[in-house]
Design a protein around this motif. Structure first.
Motif, mmCIF file in Angstrom:
data_model
loop_
_atom_site.group_PDB
_atom_site.id
_atom_site.type_symbol
_atom_site.label_atom_id
_atom_site.label_comp_id
_atom_site.label_asym_id
_atom_site.label_seq_id
_atom_site.Cartn_x
_atom_site.Cartn_y
_atom_site.Cartn_z
ATOM 1 N N THR A 352 0.964 -1.243 -0.088
ATOM 2 C CA THR A 352 0.282 0.147 0.064
ATOM 3 C C THR A 352 1.053 1.153 -0.101
ATOM 4 N N ALA A 353 0.486 2.310 -0.765
ATOM 5 C CA ALA A 353 1.204 3.454 -0.878
ATOM 6 C C ALA A 353 0.621 4.658 0.096
ATOM 7 N N VAL A 354 0.982 4.876 1.172
ATOM 8 C CA VAL A 354 0.245 5.727 2.217
ATOM 9 C C VAL A 354 1.021 7.165 2.251
ATOM 10 N N ASP A 355 0.200 8.092 2.058
ATOM 11 C CA ASP A 355 0.476 9.537 2.078
ATOM 12 C C ASP A 355 0.579 9.798 3.602
ATOM 13 N N ILE A 356 1.667 9.837 4.354
ATOM 14 C CA ILE A 356 1.703 10.373 5.828
ATOM 15 C C ILE A 356 1.117 11.566 6.092
ATOM 16 N N ALA A 357 1.130 12.610 5.236
ATOM 17 C CA ALA A 357 0.874 13.988 5.554
ATOM 18 C C ALA A 357 -0.677 14.103 5.559
ATOM 19 N N VAL A 358 -1.390 13.420 4.460
ATOM 20 C CA VAL A 358 -2.826 13.662 4.671
ATOM 21 C C VAL A 358 -3.687 12.380 4.737
ATOM 22 N N GLY A 359 -2.857 11.126 4.962
ATOM 23 C CA GLY A 359 -3.532 9.990 5.441
ATOM 24 C C GLY A 359 -4.166 9.128 4.478
ATOM 25 N N SER A 360 -4.001 9.390 3.051
ATOM 26 C CA SER A 360 -4.641 8.666 2.076
ATOM 27 C C SER A 360 -3.892 7.454 2.006
ATOM 28 N N VAL A 361 -4.605 6.402 1.562
ATOM 29 C CA VAL A 361 -4.256 5.098 1.233
ATOM 30 C C VAL A 361 -4.466 4.611 -0.010
ATOM 31 N N ALA A 362 -3.364 4.034 -0.791
ATOM 32 C CA ALA A 362 -3.626 3.454 -2.242
ATOM 33 C C ALA A 362 -3.084 2.090 -2.227
ATOM 34 N N PRO A 363 -3.896 1.137 -2.205
ATOM 35 C CA PRO A 363 -3.442 -0.420 -2.447
ATOM 36 C C PRO A 363 -3.093 -0.448 -3.836
ATOM 37 N N LEU A 364 -2.015 -1.200 -3.846
ATOM 38 C CA LEU A 364 -1.382 -1.404 -4.996
ATOM 39 C C LEU A 364 -1.018 -2.876 -5.535
ATOM 40 N N VAL A 365 -0.992 -3.845 -4.777
ATOM 41 C CA VAL A 365 -0.812 -5.339 -5.183
ATOM 42 C C VAL A 365 -0.740 -6.279 -3.684
ATOM 43 N N SER A 366 -1.261 -7.281 -3.960
ATOM 44 C CA SER A 366 -1.351 -8.305 -2.860
ATOM 45 C C SER A 366 -0.735 -9.644 -3.360
ATOM 46 N N GLY A 367 -0.009 -10.219 -2.259
ATOM 47 C CA GLY A 367 0.145 -11.728 -2.667
ATOM 48 C C GLY A 367 1.710 -11.658 -2.989
ATOM 49 N N VAL A 368 2.589 -10.701 -2.638
ATOM 50 C CA VAL A 368 3.979 -10.758 -3.151
ATOM 51 C C VAL A 368 4.852 -11.387 -1.934
ATOM 52 N N SER A 369 5.973 -11.653 -2.187
ATOM 53 C CA SER A 369 6.827 -12.153 -1.236
ATOM 54 C C SER A 369 7.781 -11.456 -0.579
ATOM 55 N N VAL A 370 8.347 -10.242 -1.305
ATOM 56 C CA VAL A 370 9.327 -9.318 -1.005
ATOM 57 C C VAL A 370 8.896 -8.011 -1.563
ATOM 58 N N ALA A 371 9.344 -6.877 -0.725
ATOM 59 C CA ALA A 371 9.178 -5.604 -1.433
ATOM 60 C C ALA A 371 10.167 -4.538 -1.104
ATOM 61 N N ALA A 372 10.335 -3.853 -2.074
ATOM 62 C CA ALA A 372 11.510 -2.811 -1.679
ATOM 63 C C ALA A 372 11.055 -1.563 -2.706
ATOM 64 N N VAL A 373 11.606 -0.370 -2.310
ATOM 65 C CA VAL A 373 11.549 0.787 -3.117
ATOM 66 C C VAL A 373 12.774 0.973 -3.836
ATOM 67 N N ARG A 374 12.855 1.633 -5.117
ATOM 68 C CA ARG A 374 13.961 1.889 -5.906
ATOM 69 C C ARG A 374 13.898 3.599 -6.211
ATOM 70 N N THR A 375 13.503 4.090 -5.182
ATOM 71 C CA THR A 375 13.406 5.806 -5.248
ATOM 72 C C THR A 375 14.974 6.233 -5.270
ATOM 73 N N PRO A 376 15.400 6.996 -5.999
ATOM 74 C CA PRO A 376 16.691 7.535 -6.042
ATOM 75 C C PRO A 376 16.797 8.391 -4.654
ATOM 76 N N VAL A 377 18.263 8.365 -4.328
ATOM 77 C CA VAL A 377 18.547 9.084 -3.107
ATOM 78 C C VAL A 377 18.543 10.751 -3.459
#
Length: 396
Positions: A352-377
């Protein structure tokens, strides 16, 4: 002049006890990373990914729309596809909006599944690195590790602590010979994280007398103690904030309650407590944000009861306050948007993608084994503060 400045800094550092702080509470050479042959001194996830400690049960991954994942046709991901996960034997990428689903490559052992600072290379099991969108790859060696970090600011190398050893090793993605970069002999390395500049790294060691946090050059030279304990405090997850001036670290105190501290690397006389937990749960990971002052962490005794937390200028919040299942902070997708994994030990994960500032929640995908972000530093990388540079930091 370097010697006297370092000596003055040491005199300040050795006065801090983490148990009772005085204040309560991821090619071209980038800065800090010339080729491995440079003669000057020697980077999640940190706790790399949000996967549970047990392998998840087999599951068919589905998108938020209810559609199953398509057949894999490997391709390069769009820069915006910063949500990544492993499902059905393949690594995938997805926009935080749910668009641009891309199959990246087949994977047998995702291991830490930890992306480098540019988001174009990912660390897998056995120290294998897989590149995407032009990023470099490295064949796996099969070696295991107790702690590991990507170098910064571009991820040309990896520093890791071999399992059941008392050393730090550096391997290079260009195939250059590995280097011994051990700052302290006869020490057990529990955690390691690179400074954003690439010129230094911080590490947690266990030695006779207890655990402590140190910083050294990126070749393991001139180690200086930042935090220590005389009362049995244990240190774990840590990470530098985007400004390069502050280190976030987890402390499990003698009475078994956890605190998340923030310390300035040039003034360790104060270690404010930004979060204090109840007796029992630990801080399992720390995810520094893209902006200084924003960070996330996971607290719990294990993957059975973990809770994803976040801190902004508004204070500390649960990422998914109404969720009764275990949650974990995976990483930041934007300044206020956090990727959260839901699922317990041995279970498949829902993302789920969660916007901490406004509290919005966006489900993305279910049933995965591992997750990570590839956001550049963030770029340009924050420099190493001047008082720490005097320790003789080099480039590698």
């Amino acid at each position: 002049m370097q010697r006297s400045a370092a000596a003055m800094l040491v005199a300040v550092l050795v006065g801090l006890s983490a148990c009772t702080p005085s204040t309560s509470p991821s090619s071209s050479t980038g800065p800090g990373e010339p080729s491995a042959s440079a003669s000057s001194p020697s980077e999640p996830a940190s706790s790399p990914t949000a996967s549970p400690s047990q392998s998840p049960a087999p599951s068919v991954a589905t998108l938020a729309s209810g559609a199953a994942l398509p057949a894999c046709v490997p391709a390069a991901p769009k820069a915006s596809a910063t949500v990544t996960f492993v499902a059905s034997g393949h690594a995938w990428a997805l926009d935080p909006s749910g668009a641009n689903l891309t199959c990246l490559f087949a994977v047998t052992d995702p291991g830490p599944f930890d992306w480098g600072p540019l988001g174009d290379r990912v660390l897998l099991g056995g120290l294998e690195v897989k590149g995407v969108a032009g990023g470099p790859s490295l064949a796996g060696s099969g070696k295991t590790f107790a702690a590991i970090t990507w170098s910064r600011p571009t991820g040309k190398s990896i520093v890791y602590a071999p399992t059941a050893d008392t050393s730090l090793e550096k391997i290079f993605l260009d195939g250059a010979p590995s280097q011994h970069v051990t700052p302290l002999k006869s020490s057990k390395y529990l955690s390691v994280t690179y400074h954003p500049s690439g010129e230094a790294y911080a590490f947690v060691v266990e030695r006779e007398g207890g655990q402590s946090i140190w910083i050294s050059t990126n070749r393991g030279k001139t180690p200086v103690q930042l935090v220590f304990s005389t009362e049995g405090t244990k240190f774990g997850a840590m990470g530098f904030e985007a400004d390069g001036k502050h280190l976030l670290y987890a402390a499990q105190h003698a009475d078994n309650h956890a605190e998340l501290h923030r310390i300035a690397v040039t003034d360790t006389t104060k270690a404010p407590v930004l979060y204090e937990g109840p007796v029992g749960p630990a801080i399992l990971d720390i995810r520094p944000g893209l902006d200084t002052g924003t960070f996330a962490w996971t607290t719990g005794t294990s993957c059975t009861d973990s809770i994803a937390m976040a801190h902004t200028s508004a204070g500390n919040v649960r990422a998914l306050p109404d969720e009764v299942r275990p949650t974990r902070a995976v990483g930041w997708l934007g300044e206020t948007q956090l990727l959260v994994a839901t699922g317990g030990c041995g279970e498949a994960l829902d993302l789920t993608a969660v916007d901490i500032a406004v509290g919005s929640v966006a489900p993305l995908v279910s049933g995965v084994s591992v997750a990570a972000v590839r956001t550049p530093v963030p770029t340009p990388p924050a420099p190493l503060p001047g008082a720490v540079v005097t320790l003789g930091s080099g480039f590698s």
